[in-house]
Design a protein around this motif. Structure first.
Motif, PDB file in Angstrom:
ATOM      1  N   GLY A  20       7.402   6.634  -8.878  1.00 55.85           N
ATOM      2  CA  GLY A  20       6.754   7.875  -9.304  1.00 55.85           C
ATOM      3  C   GLY A  20       5.392   7.648  -9.925  1.00 55.85           C
ATOM      4  O   GLY A  20       4.949   8.445 -10.762  1.00 55.85           O
ATOM      5  N   ARG A  21       4.704   6.604  -9.512  1.00 56.55           N
ATOM      6  CA  ARG A  21       3.392   6.275 -10.057  1.00 56.55           C
ATOM      7  C   ARG A  21       2.284   6.693  -9.106  1.00 56.55           C
ATOM      8  O   ARG A  21       2.438   6.635  -7.884  1.00 56.55           O
ATOM      9  CB  ARG A  21       3.281   4.762 -10.307  1.00 56.55           C
ATOM     10  CG  ARG A  21       4.066   4.272 -11.499  1.00 56.55           C
ATOM     11  CD  ARG A  21       3.570   2.913 -11.947  1.00 56.55           C
ATOM     12  NE  ARG A  21       2.111   2.871 -12.128  1.00 56.55           N
ATOM     13  CZ  ARG A  21       1.472   1.889 -12.752  1.00 56.55           C
ATOM     14  NH1 ARG A  21       2.149   0.868 -13.259  1.00 56.55           N
ATOM     15  NH2 ARG A  21       0.159   1.908 -12.858  1.00 56.55           N
ATOM     16  N   THR A  22       1.172   7.120  -9.680  1.00 55.49           N
ATOM     17  CA  THR A  22       0.005   7.409  -8.855  1.00 55.49           C
ATOM     18  C   THR A  22      -0.668   6.086  -8.480  1.00 55.49           C
ATOM     19  O   THR A  22      -0.559   5.084  -9.201  1.00 55.49           O
ATOM     20  CB  THR A  22      -1.010   8.290  -9.613  1.00 55.49           C
ATOM     21  OG1 THR A  22      -1.373   7.628 -10.843  1.00 55.49           O
ATOM     22  CG2 THR A  22      -0.388   9.644  -9.931  1.00 55.49           C
ATOM     23  N   ASP A  23      -1.350   6.089  -7.362  1.00 58.01           N
ATOM     24  CA  ASP A  23      -1.991   4.877  -6.874  1.00 58.01           C
ATOM     25  C   ASP A  23      -3.286   4.631  -7.641  1.00 58.01           C
ATOM     26  O   ASP A  23      -4.194   5.476  -7.614  1.00 58.01           O
ATOM     27  CB  ASP A  23      -2.294   5.020  -5.377  1.00 58.01           C
ATOM     28  CG  ASP A  23      -2.830   3.731  -4.766  1.00 58.01           C
ATOM     29  OD1 ASP A  23      -2.993   2.740  -5.503  1.00 58.01           O
ATOM     30  OD2 ASP A  23      -3.069   3.726  -3.544  1.00 58.01           O
ATOM     31  N   PRO A  24      -3.417   3.493  -8.348  1.00 58.01           N
ATOM     32  CA  PRO A  24      -4.674   3.183  -9.054  1.00 58.01           C
ATOM     33  C   PRO A  24      -5.875   3.129  -8.122  1.00 58.01           C
ATOM     34  O   PRO A  24      -7.020   3.281  -8.569  1.00 58.01           O
ATOM     35  CB  PRO A  24      -4.400   1.810  -9.680  1.00 58.01           C
ATOM     36  CG  PRO A  24      -2.921   1.693  -9.753  1.00 58.01           C
ATOM     37  CD  PRO A  24      -2.406   2.443  -8.562  1.00 58.01           C
ATOM     38  N   LEU A  25      -5.626   2.915  -6.825  1.00 53.73           N
ATOM     39  CA  LEU A  25      -6.719   2.822  -5.857  1.00 53.73           C
ATOM     40  C   LEU A  25      -7.088   4.178  -5.275  1.00 53.73           C
ATOM     41  O   LEU A  25      -8.015   4.272  -4.465  1.00 53.73           O
ATOM     42  CB  LEU A  25      -6.341   1.855  -4.725  1.00 53.73           C
ATOM     43  CG  LEU A  25      -6.029   0.423  -5.177  1.00 53.73           C
ATOM     44  CD1 LEU A  25      -5.606  -0.437  -3.991  1.00 53.73           C
ATOM     45  CD2 LEU A  25      -7.225  -0.197  -5.883  1.00 53.73           C
ATOM     46  N   GLY A  26      -6.359   5.230  -5.651  1.00 58.44           N
ATOM     47  CA  GLY A  26      -6.752   6.584  -5.282  1.00 58.44           C
ATOM     48  C   GLY A  26      -6.125   7.173  -4.046  1.00 58.44           C
ATOM     49  O   GLY A  26      -6.451   8.309  -3.676  1.00 58.44           O
ATOM     50  N   LEU A  27      -5.210   6.463  -3.360  1.00 59.38           N
ATOM     51  CA  LEU A  27      -4.572   7.043  -2.184  1.00 59.38           C
ATOM     52  C   LEU A  27      -3.604   8.154  -2.610  1.00 59.38           C
ATOM     53  O   LEU A  27      -3.009   8.088  -3.688  1.00 59.38           O
ATOM     54  CB  LEU A  27      -3.827   5.982  -1.378  1.00 59.38           C
ATOM     55  CG  LEU A  27      -4.626   5.373  -0.207  1.00 59.38           C
ATOM     56  CD1 LEU A  27      -5.765   4.529  -0.748  1.00 59.38           C
ATOM     57  CD2 LEU A  27      -3.717   4.563   0.698  1.00 59.38           C
ATOM     58  N   PRO A  28      -3.428   9.171  -1.777  1.00 57.89           N
ATOM     59  CA  PRO A  28      -2.526  10.280  -2.126  1.00 57.89           C
ATOM     60  C   PRO A  28      -1.073   9.835  -2.204  1.00 57.89           C
ATOM     61  O   PRO A  28      -0.691   8.788  -1.651  1.00 57.89           O
ATOM     62  CB  PRO A  28      -2.741  11.285  -0.982  1.00 57.89           C
ATOM     63  CG  PRO A  28      -3.259  10.470   0.157  1.00 57.89           C
ATOM     64  CD  PRO A  28      -4.072   9.379  -0.465  1.00 57.89           C
ATOM     65  N   SER A  29      -0.238  10.636  -2.840  1.00 56.48           N
ATOM     66  CA  SER A  29       1.155  10.261  -3.070  1.00 56.48           C
ATOM     67  C   SER A  29       1.951  10.115  -1.778  1.00 56.48           C
ATOM     68  O   SER A  29       2.911   9.345  -1.714  1.00 56.48           O
ATOM     69  CB  SER A  29       1.833  11.292  -3.984  1.00 56.48           C
ATOM     70  OG  SER A  29       1.765  12.590  -3.392  1.00 56.48           O
ATOM     71  N   TRP A  30       1.549  10.837  -0.716  1.00 53.68           N
ATOM     72  CA  TRP A  30       2.311  10.755   0.534  1.00 53.68           C
ATOM     73  C   TRP A  30       2.165   9.397   1.210  1.00 53.68           C
ATOM     74  O   TRP A  30       2.947   9.059   2.109  1.00 53.68           O
ATOM     75  CB  TRP A  30       1.908  11.863   1.509  1.00 53.68           C
ATOM     76  CG  TRP A  30       0.455  11.905   1.882  1.00 53.68           C
ATOM     77  CD1 TRP A  30      -0.488  12.762   1.393  1.00 53.68           C
ATOM     78  CD2 TRP A  30      -0.224  11.070   2.841  1.00 53.68           C
ATOM     79  NE1 TRP A  30      -1.709  12.513   1.971  1.00 53.68           N
ATOM     80  CE2 TRP A  30      -1.582  11.488   2.863  1.00 53.68           C
ATOM     81  CE3 TRP A  30       0.176  10.031   3.668  1.00 53.68           C
ATOM     82  CZ2 TRP A  30      -2.523  10.871   3.685  1.00 53.68           C
ATOM     83  CZ3 TRP A  30      -0.767   9.411   4.477  1.00 53.68           C
ATOM     84  CH2 TRP A  30      -2.097   9.833   4.486  1.00 53.68           C
ATOM     85  N   ALA A  31       1.189   8.589   0.783  1.00 51.51           N
ATOM     86  CA  ALA A  31       1.001   7.273   1.397  1.00 51.51           C
ATOM     87  C   ALA A  31       2.233   6.394   1.215  1.00 51.51           C
ATOM     88  O   ALA A  31       2.520   5.531   2.044  1.00 51.51           O
ATOM     89  CB  ALA A  31      -0.232   6.587   0.799  1.00 51.51           C
ATOM     90  N   GLY A  32       2.972   6.630   0.142  1.00 50.83           N
ATOM     91  CA  GLY A  32       4.180   5.855  -0.091  1.00 50.83           C
ATOM     92  C   GLY A  32       5.276   6.118   0.920  1.00 50.83           C
ATOM     93  O   GLY A  32       6.222   5.338   1.051  1.00 50.83           O
ATOM     94  N   TRP A  33       5.152   7.227   1.644  1.00 53.48           N
ATOM     95  CA  TRP A  33       6.164   7.594   2.636  1.00 53.48           C
ATOM     96  C   TRP A  33       5.715   7.281   4.056  1.00 53.48           C
ATOM     97  O   TRP A  33       6.401   7.630   5.018  1.00 53.48           O
ATOM     98  CB  TRP A  33       6.463   9.094   2.512  1.00 53.48           C
ATOM     99  CG  TRP A  33       6.926   9.486   1.143  1.00 53.48           C
ATOM    100  CD1 TRP A  33       6.137   9.732   0.054  1.00 53.48           C
ATOM    101  CD2 TRP A  33       8.272   9.643   0.687  1.00 53.48           C
ATOM    102  NE1 TRP A  33       6.890  10.043  -1.041  1.00 53.48           N
ATOM    103  CE2 TRP A  33       8.210   9.998  -0.681  1.00 53.48           C
ATOM    104  CE3 TRP A  33       9.520   9.522   1.313  1.00 53.48           C
ATOM    105  CZ2 TRP A  33       9.351  10.223  -1.445  1.00 53.48           C
ATOM    106  CZ3 TRP A  33      10.662   9.755   0.545  1.00 53.48           C
ATOM    107  CH2 TRP A  33      10.574  10.093  -0.802  1.00 53.48           C
TER     108      TRP A  33
END
Length: 270
Positions: free
Chosen positions: A228-241
């Motif tokens: 549930g962490r935001t990406d420090p590099l700025g990619l959107p949350s859907w990138a994890g999926w």
């Protein structure tokens, strides 16, 4: 239908022959099985040693980093068990053994994988799964149905991704027989890369490996989504999926490379 059944029976016979030959000397086989856990244990120990001198690595705690280690270790060890033997392809091309494989009425790639399926590596895959389960349990994840699905799908996508990488890099040997070191630098180097947060790397190296080759979607991005962490590099949350989609693209690329390589091959007698 009968033809399909005959093909499956032939593959089963290859697998049984491998199992019999590898377990003929049981003590030696057991020692091999236990010894193969070593490399995955080393991956975990290395991370623990690093956190012995620091509280965070690239902005992530030990428990968060172990989720990435678990995803990477489970995916790579399983892919190495199922597909890793394809790295022997340069030897088959050089010695002409591939010629015998191609004249049989079976798929060349399945034959090559079953001919040298390293059953001793099953312990490494099981240990990688154990590391992942322990990491997920101890990370304090706020579980939802979606994250539960991702916890299953992400390592499977990682297996497909690393498997595709093994096949694609081995295929280079159809043009360059002595390509083993290049292949190892990408496959085993990729395993090491995915064992750490992407944020510890910088510049073109991070861009090339994490997103150019897709390694960020093996462990880093899925771990962010699970934690549930935001990406420090700025990619959107859907990138994890996106791991399954990236794995499918990698598999399609590897399949195309394999077909091209087999068509290019002209045997040792040409």
């Amino acid at each position: 239908m009968a033809e399909a059944g005959g093909t499956i029976a032939a593959y089963r016979a290859l697998l049984r022959a491998q199992a019999r030959s590898q377990t003929a000397y049981r003590t030696s086989f057991v020692v091999d099985v236990l010894g193969n856990v070593g490399s995955t244990v080393f991956d975990v120990v290395t991370v623990l040693v690093i956190f012995g001198v620091t509280r965070e690595l690239g902005g992530f705690t030990l428990r968060e980093t172990l989720v990435m280690v678990g995803l990477s270790s489970c995916a790579f060890a399983t892919a190495d068990l199922l597909v890793g033997s394809i790295e022997r392809l340069p030897r088959y091309v050089r010695t002409g053994l591939l010629d015998a494989v191609l004249v049989r009425p079976l798929g060349a790639l399945p034959q090559l994988l079953l001919m040298d399926l390293p059953l001793r590596k099953v312990s490494r895959a099981l240990f990688g799964l154990l590391v992942l389960v322990v990491a997920l349990v101890s990370a304090g994840i706020a579980w939802t149905p979606g994250r539960a699905v991702l916890a299953v799908v992400a390592p499977l996508a990682g297996v497909v991704f690393f498997g595709a990488l093994f096949v694609a890099t081995a295929t280079v040997s159809f043009w360059w027989v002595e390509s083993g070191e290049l292949a190892n630098s990408i496959t085993y180097g990729g395993r090491d890369f995915t064992s750490y947060p992407v944020t510890v790397f910088e510049g073109w190296f991070r861009a090339a490996f994490a997103y150019g080759l897709g390694f960020a979607f093996v462990s880093y991005q899925p771990a962010l989504a699970l934690l549930g962490r935001t990406d420090p590099l700025g990619l959107p949350s859907w990138a994890g999926w996106a791991a399954p989609a990236v794995a499918l693209v990698a598999a399609a690329g590897a399949a195309a490379a394999w077909r091209t390589g087999v068509r290019h091959y002209r045997s040792t007698g040409s």
